[in-house]
Scaffold this active site. Structure first.
Site, mmCIF file in Angstrom:
data_model
loop_
_atom_site.group_PDB
_atom_site.id
_atom_site.type_symbol
_atom_site.label_atom_id
_atom_site.label_comp_id
_atom_site.label_asym_id
_atom_site.label_seq_id
_atom_site.Cartn_x
_atom_site.Cartn_y
_atom_site.Cartn_z
ATOM 1 N N LYS A 1 0.834 -1.203 0.000
ATOM 2 C CA LYS A 1 0.000 0.000 0.000
ATOM 3 C C LYS A 1 0.870 1.256 0.000
ATOM 4 O O LYS A 1 0.680 2.174 -0.785
ATOM 5 C CB LYS A 1 -0.900 -0.029 1.229
ATOM 6 N N GLU B 1 10.957 -4.731 3.463
ATOM 7 C CA GLU B 1 10.992 -6.158 3.100
ATOM 8 C C GLU B 1 10.510 -6.359 1.663
ATOM 9 O O GLU B 1 11.125 -7.097 0.878
ATOM 10 C CB GLU B 1 10.092 -6.980 4.040
ATOM 11 N N GLY C 1 -4.176 -2.217 6.072
ATOM 12 C CA GLY C 1 -3.500 -3.402 5.535
ATOM 13 C C GLY C 1 -4.133 -4.706 5.990
ATOM 14 O O GLY C 1 -4.434 -5.588 5.186
ATOM 15 N N ARG C 2 -4.350 -4.842 7.303
ATOM 16 C CA ARG C 2 -4.852 -6.116 7.835
ATOM 17 C C ARG C 2 -6.320 -6.347 7.516
ATOM 18 O O ARG C 2 -6.856 -7.417 7.787
ATOM 19 C CB ARG C 2 -4.598 -6.189 9.340
ATOM 20 N N GLU D 1 -3.031 -6.646 16.191
ATOM 21 C CA GLU D 1 -2.563 -5.332 15.750
ATOM 22 C C GLU D 1 -3.690 -4.302 15.888
ATOM 23 O O GLU D 1 -3.441 -3.122 16.101
ATOM 24 C CB GLU D 1 -2.076 -5.394 14.287
ATOM 25 N N HIS E 1 -3.134 -33.471 19.419
ATOM 26 C CA HIS E 1 -1.927 -34.249 19.729
ATOM 27 C C HIS E 1 -0.781 -33.337 20.139
ATOM 28 O O HIS E 1 0.381 -33.757 20.132
ATOM 29 C CB HIS E 1 -1.543 -35.099 18.518
ATOM 30 N N LYS F 1 10.818 -0.396 13.963
ATOM 31 C CA LYS F 1 11.286 -0.058 12.603
ATOM 32 C C LYS F 1 12.397 0.982 12.670
ATOM 33 O O LYS F 1 13.410 0.883 11.972
ATOM 34 C CB LYS F 1 10.128 0.529 11.778
HETATM 35 C C1 G6Q Z 1 -1.508 -3.699 8.614
HETATM 36 C C2 G6Q Z 1 -0.266 -3.005 8.777
HETATM 37 C C3 G6Q Z 1 0.935 -3.692 8.199
HETATM 38 C C4 G6Q Z 1 1.109 -3.492 6.687
HETATM 39 C C5 G6Q Z 1 2.500 -3.955 6.288
HETATM 40 C C6 G6Q Z 1 2.737 -3.830 4.804
HETATM 41 O O1 G6Q Z 1 -2.581 -3.281 8.969
HETATM 42 O O2 G6Q Z 1 -0.410 -1.711 8.351
HETATM 43 O O3 G6Q Z 1 0.974 -5.058 8.482
HETATM 44 O O4 G6Q Z 1 0.122 -4.181 5.987
HETATM 45 O O5 G6Q Z 1 3.466 -3.244 6.998
HETATM 46 O O6 G6Q Z 1 2.582 -2.503 4.408
HETATM 47 P P1 G6Q Z 1 2.561 -2.111 2.891
HETATM 48 O O7 G6Q Z 1 1.351 -2.723 2.270
HETATM 49 O O8 G6Q Z 1 2.504 -0.605 2.882
HETATM 50 O O9 G6Q Z 1 3.817 -2.633 2.274
#
Ligand code: G6Q
Length: 536
Positions: free
Chosen positions: A210, A216, A267-268, A354, A385, A500
């Site tokens: 986003k 990463e 994001g989540r 989160e 198990h 971060k």
């Molecule tokens: C979710 C967070 C986080 C995010 C990641 C990836 O709610 O905001 O997990 O989705 O850090 O972010 P980008 O989509 O910006 O790479």
């Protein structure tokens, strides 16, 4: 809950505290009577929620309804779906955003709750449809005219966990000849392992971010682009992007196609946006994507029902609040009796923890009560198990949310010793629910089961794209309702920032970086030295 700034101020709160002193005894004779089992069932969007094995009675449920009403939980959910600014901390700098992941699937009603956002979602769906058709009719092929058969989905956190869990859940429906791999971790072994398994010549790379700035994801994208170049392939002919409008990744030069996700989708909560839909469309086709969205949309509508016992997501949320806030259980286990859901608890870990792992209210004040529980889980029967010993006899009481299906996905099953594997699976789920609730007396203390371990069962016919959409939306709504109830902001994630920033500082020191001034080593430098010493 703007009338009440803290849950402790809500009029019904002391009544619930009082009732929690003597919760319903699931071990008493006849506690799980057939009438209770039949009555304590709520159905919506293809799901039945069986909650007879919760430590509640009619009085507790009536008080939980009052809690919902006094906190205006459904009203807040309706406001959220209609575009109110919900992502904010009053009086302090905060994201100040709408929360409109529900708009991504509000495509089936004549009058969407928030037409502007749904219009944007519709445009993205149209772009996705074109993209999939181009792949289908060979308008979009690799440089040699061969069709793409593989996708590497690159993303992390919300851009990975939800989509990955949905893909795993729906593998049974993947179109013949198509496959998807995921790369998320900055650990170079993650990408390396995937690169060994794919033929890059017929692979599309779906870079999902986003912000377009995530360390990463950008690192993995560069690494994978390098692998294409090493084979003499042009990465620009293989990469597509899902990103925010105007983000650094929003550049037509680097990508074959681009899709947007929007500011108002966290994001989540983004699996039903292009973040999940592009991958899912490639793997399953557009019709399955639409079914997935429809299932989610049905559950969103169910969440607007005002009666607690008719509103499945609200009921799930408030049973969780009862178990956590009033009965004091610190964790909750989500245990799907479905191998396909083996990554679902991992997605929920993020979505729930989160969102609701917060210590200040929406007014920036320290909360008086505990907020989000620790959520964890693994599929059954495997868990039986492994850690079920603690669930039955441990000193920590863990409320359990079982998820089960009447039918398997592949229907490749065999009757062995009088029952099919699916019957064995479901029988185990039901047995575990009863054992946790009722317990067992025994003269031998080591063989006693105390019981009164609250649990519930979410049951659907079969794990299809539509049901998966519903399941995802159910848990999103549960989390949102609980956040409203605790009066916290479930939509930001300031708690991930500090790590971060420190990682950036440590990374600079890992090279040849030197610390500026000061005679004493910083903790960062001291740790870096320890790591480096191991290499000398
Ligand atoms: C979710 C967070 C986080 C995010 C990641 C990836 O709610 O905001 O997990 O989705 O850090 O972010 P980008 O989509 O910006 O790479």
């Amino acid at each position: 809950m703007d009338r009440w700034q803290a849950l402790t101020d809500v009029p019904v709160y002391p009544h619930l505290v009082g009732l929690a002193q003597k919760p319903f005894d699931l071990t008493s004779p006849g506690a799980l009577a057939p009438t209770r089992i039949e009555q304590y069932c709520c159905s919506a969007a293809g799901f039945d929620l069986l909650y007879a094995a919760q430590r509640v009675n009619d009085e507790v449920l009536a008080r939980l309804q009052e809690l919902a009403d006094q906190c205006e939980l459904v009203k807040q959910f309706q406001q959220m779906r209609r575009g109110a600014i919900m992502n904010r901390i009053h009086g302090f700098a905060s994201e100040e955003r709408q929360v409109l992941h529900t708009a991504c699937r509000d495509l089936f009603a004549e009058n969407p709750a928030e037409p502007v956002a749904t219009g944007q979602a519709e445009r993205e769906i149209a772009k996705l449809r074109d993209f999939l058709e181009d792949l289908e009719n060979d308008t979009l092929t690799n440089a040699h005219g061969r069709p793409f058969d593989t996708m590497i989905h690159v993303g992390i956190g919300g851009s990975d966990l939800g989509p990955r869990s949905v893909y795993e859940a729906l593998r049974a429906y993947v179109r013949p000849g198509r496959q998807v791999f995921f790369v998320s971790n900055v650990d170079p072994d993650d990408a390396a392992a995937v690169l060994r398994r794919v033929n890059l010549d017929t692979t599309l790379v779906n870079v999902v971010s986003k912000s377009g700035t995530t360390l990463e994801t950008l690192t993995n994208e560069s690494l994978i682009r390098g692998a294409f170049e090493a084979q003499g392939l042009d990465p620009a002919q293989h990469c597509i992007a899902v990103t925010g409008e105007g983000s650094p990744m929003d550049s037509p030069a680097g990508y074959l196609r681009s899709f947007y996700m929007f500011d108002y989708i966290g994001g989540r909560y983004s699996s039903t946006s292009m973040v999940g839909a592009v991958m899912l469309g490639f793997a399953l086709g557009i019709e399955a994507v639409l079914e997935f969205l429809e299932g989610a949309s049905l559950m969103d509508q169910a969440a607007e029902e005002s009666e607690l016992q008719q509103n499945l997501p609200l009921l799930l949320a408030l049973l969780g609040v009862w178990n956590h806030t009033f009965l004091g259980n610190a964790t909750v286990a989500v245990l799907p009796y479905s191998q396909a859901l083996h990554r679902f608890s991992a997605h929920l870990q993020q979505c729930d923890m989160e969102s609701n792992g917060k210590s200040v209210s929406r007014y920036g004040e320290s909360v008086a009560l505990k907020t989000g529980p620790i959520l964890w889980g693994e599929p059954g029967t495997n868990g039986q198990h492994a850690f079920f010993q603690l669930l039955h006899q441990g000193t920590e009481i863990v409320p359990v949310e079982f998820i089960g299906f009447r039918h398997s996905q592949y229907e490749e099953d065999l009757e062995i010793e009088g029952s099919t594997s699916q019957q064995k699976l479901v029988a185990n789920l039901l047995a575990q629910s009863l054992a946790m609730a009722m317990g067992q007396k025994d003269e031998n203390p080591n063989r006693r089961f105390p019981g009164n371990r609250p649990n519930l069962i979410l049951l659907a016919d079969r794990l299809t794209p539509k049901i998966m959409g519903g399941l995802l939306a159910l848990y999103e709504a549960k989390i949102v309702f609980q956040g409203f109830c605790w009066n916290i902001n479930s939509f930001d994630q300031e708690g991930v920032q500090l790590g971060k920033v420190l990682a950036g500082r440590v990374l600079a020191l890992m090279g040849d970086g030197q610390e500026e001034g000061g005679a004493d080593l910083s903790p960062e430098m001291a740790l870096v030295k320890m790591v480096k010493m191991g290499r000398e």
